[in-house]
Design a protein around this motif. Structure first.
Motif, PDB file in Angstrom:
ATOM      1  N   GLY A   1      34.793  42.812  27.149  1.00 21.07           N
ATOM      2  CA  GLY A   1      33.936  42.892  25.699  1.00 21.07           C
ATOM      3  C   GLY A   1      33.301  44.826  26.841  1.00 21.07           C
ATOM      4  O   GLY A   1      33.288  45.410  26.068  1.00 21.07           O
ATOM      5  N   TYR A   2      33.608  44.382  28.393  1.00 22.12           N
ATOM      6  CA  TYR A   2      33.046  45.550  29.031  1.00 22.12           C
ATOM      7  C   TYR A   2      34.480  46.724  28.405  1.00 22.12           C
ATOM      8  O   TYR A   2      33.256  48.013  28.549  1.00 22.12           O
ATOM      9  N   PHE A   3      35.668  46.282  28.974  1.00 22.96           N
ATOM     10  CA  PHE A   3      36.486  47.257  28.698  1.00 22.96           C
ATOM     11  C   PHE A   3      36.372  48.179  26.985  1.00 22.96           C
ATOM     12  O   PHE A   3      36.785  48.983  26.696  1.00 22.96           O
ATOM     13  N   SER A   4      36.384  46.778  26.411  1.00 23.85           N
ATOM     14  CA  SER A   4      36.549  47.338  24.582  1.00 23.85           C
ATOM     15  C   SER A   4      35.753  48.656  23.991  1.00 23.85           C
ATOM     16  O   SER A   4      35.919  49.482  23.626  1.00 23.85           O
ATOM     17  N   ILE A   5      34.303  48.936  25.324  1.00 23.09           N
ATOM     18  CA  ILE A   5      34.016  50.126  24.606  1.00 23.09           C
ATOM     19  C   ILE A   5      34.688  51.085  25.022  1.00 23.09           C
ATOM     20  O   ILE A   5      34.679  52.412  24.537  1.00 23.09           O
ATOM     21  N   MET A   6      36.247  51.647  25.531  1.00 20.77           N
ATOM     22  CA  MET A   6      36.403  52.813  25.901  1.00 20.77           C
ATOM     23  C   MET A   6      36.899  52.595  24.655  1.00 20.77           C
ATOM     24  O   MET A   6      37.030  54.258  24.258  1.00 20.77           O
ATOM     25  N   GLY A   7      37.365  52.556  23.927  1.00 22.06           N
ATOM     26  CA  GLY A   7      38.479  52.892  22.765  1.00 22.06           C
ATOM     27  C   GLY A   7      39.445  52.742  22.696  1.00 22.06           C
ATOM     28  O   GLY A   7      40.179  52.871  24.111  1.00 22.06           O
ATOM     29  N   VAL A   8      40.189  52.959  21.331  1.00 23.42           N
ATOM     30  CA  VAL A   8      41.840  52.619  21.068  1.00 23.42           C
ATOM     31  C   VAL A   8      42.322  53.565  21.679  1.00 23.42           C
ATOM     32  O   VAL A   8      43.084  52.717  22.508  1.00 23.42           O
ATOM     33  N   ASP A   9      42.287  54.351  21.120  1.00 23.81           N
ATOM     34  CA  ASP A   9      43.622  55.759  22.321  1.00 23.81           C
ATOM     35  C   ASP A   9      43.452  55.700  23.909  1.00 23.81           C
ATOM     36  O   ASP A   9      44.164  56.095  24.533  1.00 23.81           O
ATOM     37  N   GLN A  10      42.056  55.427  24.132  1.00 24.34           N
ATOM     38  CA  GLN A  10      42.307  54.943  25.974  1.00 24.34           C
ATOM     39  C   GLN A  10      42.818  54.214  26.377  1.00 24.34           C
ATOM     40  O   GLN A  10      43.240  54.174  27.421  1.00 24.34           O
ATOM     41  N   ILE A  11      42.545  53.330  25.812  1.00 25.72           N
ATOM     42  CA  ILE A  11      43.114  51.476  26.015  1.00 25.72           C
ATOM     43  C   ILE A  11      44.401  52.171  25.875  1.00 25.72           C
ATOM     44  O   ILE A  11      45.577  51.058  26.904  1.00 25.72           O
ATOM     45  N   VAL A  12      45.085  52.562  25.396  1.00 24.68           N
ATOM     46  CA  VAL A  12      46.623  52.579  24.245  1.00 24.68           C
ATOM     47  C   VAL A  12      47.245  53.149  25.363  1.00 24.68           C
ATOM     48  O   VAL A  12      48.331  53.249  26.277  1.00 24.68           O
ATOM     49  N   SER A  13      46.476  54.276  26.128  1.00 26.42           N
ATOM     50  CA  SER A  13      47.532  55.226  27.050  1.00 26.42           C
ATOM     51  C   SER A  13      47.465  55.134  28.396  1.00 26.42           C
ATOM     52  O   SER A  13      48.053  55.329  29.041  1.00 26.42           O
ATOM     53  N   VAL A  14      46.497  53.849  28.847  1.00 20.09           N
ATOM     54  CA  VAL A  14      45.966  53.111  29.888  1.00 20.09           C
ATOM     55  C   VAL A  14      47.376  52.279  29.580  1.00 20.09           C
ATOM     56  O   VAL A  14      48.502  51.816  30.814  1.00 20.09           O
ATOM     57  N   ALA A  15      47.647  51.558  28.623  1.00 19.48           N
ATOM     58  CA  ALA A  15      48.772  50.553  28.323  1.00 19.48           C
ATOM     59  C   ALA A  15      49.790  50.955  28.777  1.00 19.48           C
ATOM     60  O   ALA A  15      50.571  50.418  28.902  1.00 19.48           O
ATOM     61  N   ALA A  16      50.155  52.549  28.107  1.00 16.92           N
ATOM     62  CA  ALA A  16      52.121  52.394  27.996  1.00 16.92           C
ATOM     63  C   ALA A  16      52.627  52.658  29.562  1.00 16.92           C
ATOM     64  O   ALA A  16      53.150  52.159  28.904  1.00 16.92           O
ATOM     65  N   PRO A  17      51.789  53.197  30.433  1.00 19.55           N
ATOM     66  CA  PRO A  17      53.215  52.957  32.184  1.00 19.55           C
ATOM     67  C   PRO A  17      52.975  52.242  32.257  1.00 19.55           C
ATOM     68  O   PRO A  17      53.607  50.815  32.662  1.00 19.55           O
ATOM     69  N   ILE A  18      52.108  51.034  32.039  1.00 14.02           N
ATOM     70  CA  ILE A  18      52.212  49.386  32.802  1.00 14.02           C
ATOM     71  C   ILE A  18      52.982  48.710  32.147  1.00 14.02           C
ATOM     72  O   ILE A  18      53.768  47.898  32.331  1.00 14.02           O
ATOM     73  N   LEU A  19      53.104  48.488  29.945  1.00 15.53           N
ATOM     74  CA  LEU A  19      53.892  48.024  30.060  1.00 15.53           C
ATOM     75  C   LEU A  19      55.330  48.495  29.557  1.00 15.53           C
ATOM     76  O   LEU A  19      56.404  47.551  29.881  1.00 15.53           O
ATOM     77  N   ILE A  20      55.416  49.367  29.946  1.00 13.28           N
ATOM     78  CA  ILE A  20      56.781  50.917  30.674  1.00 13.28           C
ATOM     79  C   ILE A  20      57.181  49.495  32.074  1.00 13.28           C
ATOM     80  O   ILE A  20      58.684  49.030  31.943  1.00 13.28           O
ATOM     81  N   GLY A  21      56.264  49.274  32.905  1.00  9.89           N
ATOM     82  CA  GLY A  21      56.986  48.861  34.295  1.00  9.89           C
ATOM     83  C   GLY A  21      56.583  46.709  33.881  1.00  9.89           C
ATOM     84  O   GLY A  21      58.284  46.877  34.152  1.00  9.89           O
ATOM     85  N   LEU A  22      56.238  46.655  32.867  1.00 11.64           N
ATOM     86  CA  LEU A  22      56.286  44.819  32.432  1.00 11.64           C
ATOM     87  C   LEU A  22      57.639  44.845  31.680  1.00 11.64           C
ATOM     88  O   LEU A  22      58.164  43.645  31.489  1.00 11.64           O
ATOM     89  N   TYR A  23      57.543  45.183  30.817  1.00 14.54           N
ATOM     90  CA  TYR A  23      58.833  45.062  29.549  1.00 14.54           C
ATOM     91  C   TYR A  23      60.327  45.044  29.950  1.00 14.54           C
ATOM     92  O   TYR A  23      61.100  43.708  29.602  1.00 14.54           O
ATOM     93  N   PRO A  24      60.828  45.535  30.938  1.00 13.47           N
ATOM     94  CA  PRO A  24      62.490  46.043  31.682  1.00 13.47           C
ATOM     95  C   PRO A  24      62.092  44.291  32.270  1.00 13.47           C
ATOM     96  O   PRO A  24      63.164  43.344  32.906  1.00 13.47           O
ATOM     97  N   VAL A  25      60.642  44.109  33.239  1.00 11.33           N
ATOM     98  CA  VAL A  25      61.680  42.426  33.537  1.00 11.33           C
ATOM     99  C   VAL A  25      60.848  41.848  32.996  1.00 11.33           C
ATOM    100  O   VAL A  25      61.797  40.367  33.058  1.00 11.33           O
ATOM    101  N   SER A  26      60.327  41.643  31.838  1.00  7.99           N
ATOM    102  CA  SER A  26      60.574  40.459  30.611  1.00  7.99           C
ATOM    103  C   SER A  26      61.600  40.655  29.883  1.00  7.99           C
ATOM    104  O   SER A  26      62.119  38.965  30.300  1.00  7.99           O
ATOM    105  N   MET A  27      62.179  41.644  29.403  1.00 12.71           N
ATOM    106  CA  MET A  27      63.379  41.162  29.026  1.00 12.71           C
ATOM    107  C   MET A  27      64.488  40.740  29.683  1.00 12.71           C
ATOM    108  O   MET A  27      65.021  39.590  29.219  1.00 12.71           O
TER     109      MET A  27
END
Length: 421
Positions: free
Chosen positions: A319-345
């Motif tokens: 709930g606290y983080f949701s107030i950041m807004g979609v685009d800001q959450i997406v921009s934060v998520a991108a580099p994290i996911l680029i790191g996690l996805y190859p390991v998961s695959m």
């Protein structure tokens, strides 16, 4: 009886996977690539659908839980992997994104003066209500929420096919396949599937099904149905986005583009339909993720801290983080996911063939190679340039998103060869 159980489980899995990113990313993808939307869709569907199904199969083979997928790395590393995944698909990124997207859609379509704190409180109150539902999460979602979501999506997609908004035009977009492939990361469905599999397994156990082979078979069948439905919806939404590729809407945010498409297709009713679809999609995903996060951390604490406590903590942080807004959450998520996805695959692939990849050293070497994108992102954040950027840019542009495969294969082989056990 078994068919009904499979269908309910498949519908529940579809709804848990189909959240905020699943609605907002395909239309934008279609709009950007225009007449190349099928090529981009194929890339998107590999990471957003194909790897989801493989993730379910891999998790079943590994033992049914997310930490079992990484067990060959050793217990501490497996716990770390599970924790990073659950924080990403949980209160760190994905759960806040569901509430933020719901708020932005409702505010942009129906209630311009809506308060984000109020929406967050109601949204996560409903999340906890269904998470603690005595009927069980799978039954609550599969029987009631999914049909409403599917009907709403069907209305929008069928209307976009019968009366398209505009013509699908060339946009000059390059490397549409690899772009679609990376956009599929943002759905977070592949790593979510690693965590959701245990919910399906527990759901079947509540029907007094105890045979491991039968549970594995039912889980796989549910996964096939759910991922096929995902592919159909993605195609419909990407095509709807492609029909506005000639209208110069590139400046629109993902949420605004979705609202524009819905209103253009259905008028004022479109605003209601898309608000309903988004609210249902995000709520069902939030319920599934909250339950999975709480289950994982309850097990990780050896049941010393109860499920209900973890669920409440997860919703408060989300709930606290949701107030950041979609685009800001997406921009934060991108580099994290680029790191996690190859390991998961890499872990998904290795666990699909346990009789071939038996040595722990193979897993360790391959995962170290797959960690290079994450290391590269850290270097970029700290010093302003990546560790391997100069090497990556020498590759064909269509292969630059997949450069991590080479070190993963090489290190996996070297660690296997030099392991004399």
């Amino acid at each position: 009886m078994k068919r009904n159980i499979i269908l309910i489980s498949a519908m529940a899995l579809f709804s848990m996977l189909f959240g905020a990113g699943n609605l907002i990313f395909p239309p934008t993808l279609g709009m950007l690539v225009g007449d190349q939307f099928i090529t981009a869709f194929l890339g998107f569907v590999i990471t957003g659908v194909g790897l989801v199904l493989l993730g379910i199969v891999s998790t079943i083979k590994a033992g049914g839980t997310i930490d079992s997928v990484a067990k060959k790395l050793g217990t501490p590393a497996a716990k770390l992997f599970g924790t990073l995944i659950l924080l990403s698909i949980g209160p760190g990124i994905a759960i806040p994104r569901t509430a933020a997207t719901t708020f932005e859609v409702i505010r942009g379509s129906l209630l311009p003066n809506l308060n984000p704190v109020l929406v967050s409180a109601i949204f996560f109150g409903l999340t906890l209500f269904f998470t603690f539902s005595p009927n069980g999460i799978i039954d609550s979602i599969g029987k009631f929420l999914t049909p409403a979501l599917l009907i709403t999506l069907a209305v929008i997609i069928i209307k976009s096919i019968l009366t398209p908004i505009g013509e699908i035009v060339p946009t000059g977009f390059e490397n549409s396949f690899s772009y679609g492939f990376q956009e599929g990361y943002q759905t977070m469905d592949m790593i979510a599937a690693l965590a959701f599999t245990v919910l399906l397994i527990d759901g079947f156990k509540k029907y007094n099904i105890s045979d491991k082979d039968e549970i594995a078979s039912l889980t796989l069948k549910s996964g096939v149905i759910a991922t096929f439905a995902l592919a159909l919806v993605y195609f419909g939404l990407a095509r709807a986005g492609a029909t506005v590729s000639g209208l110069n809407l590139q400046g629109y945010s993902r949420v605004d583009l979705l609202l524009y498409i819905a209103e253009s297709l259905l008028g004022n009713a479109g605003k209601i339909f898309i608000s309903l679809a988004m609210s249902l999609a995000c709520l069902t995903t939030s319920i599934g993720l909250t339950s999975t996060v709480a289950d994982f951390f309850e097990r990780s604490s050896n049941h010393k801290i109860k499920f209900s406590v973890w669920a409440i903590l997860s919703t408060l942080v989300s709930g606290y983080f949701s107030i950041m807004g979609v685009d800001q959450i997406v921009s934060v998520a991108a580099p994290i996911l680029i790191g996690l996805y190859p390991v998961s695959m890499v872990l998904i692939f290795l666990n699909l063939f346990p009789s071939v990849f038996k040595k722990s050293s193979t897993y360790i070497g391959a995962v170290l190679g797959a960690c290079i994108p994450a290391i590269n992102s850290i270097f970029f954040a700290v010093v302003g340039h990546g560790l391997v950027d100069n090497i990556v840019i020498t590759l064909p542009s269509s292969l630059q998103s997949f450069y991590w495969i080479i070190p993963a294969v090489v290190l996996g082989l070297l660690f296997t060869i030099f392991d004399r056990k």
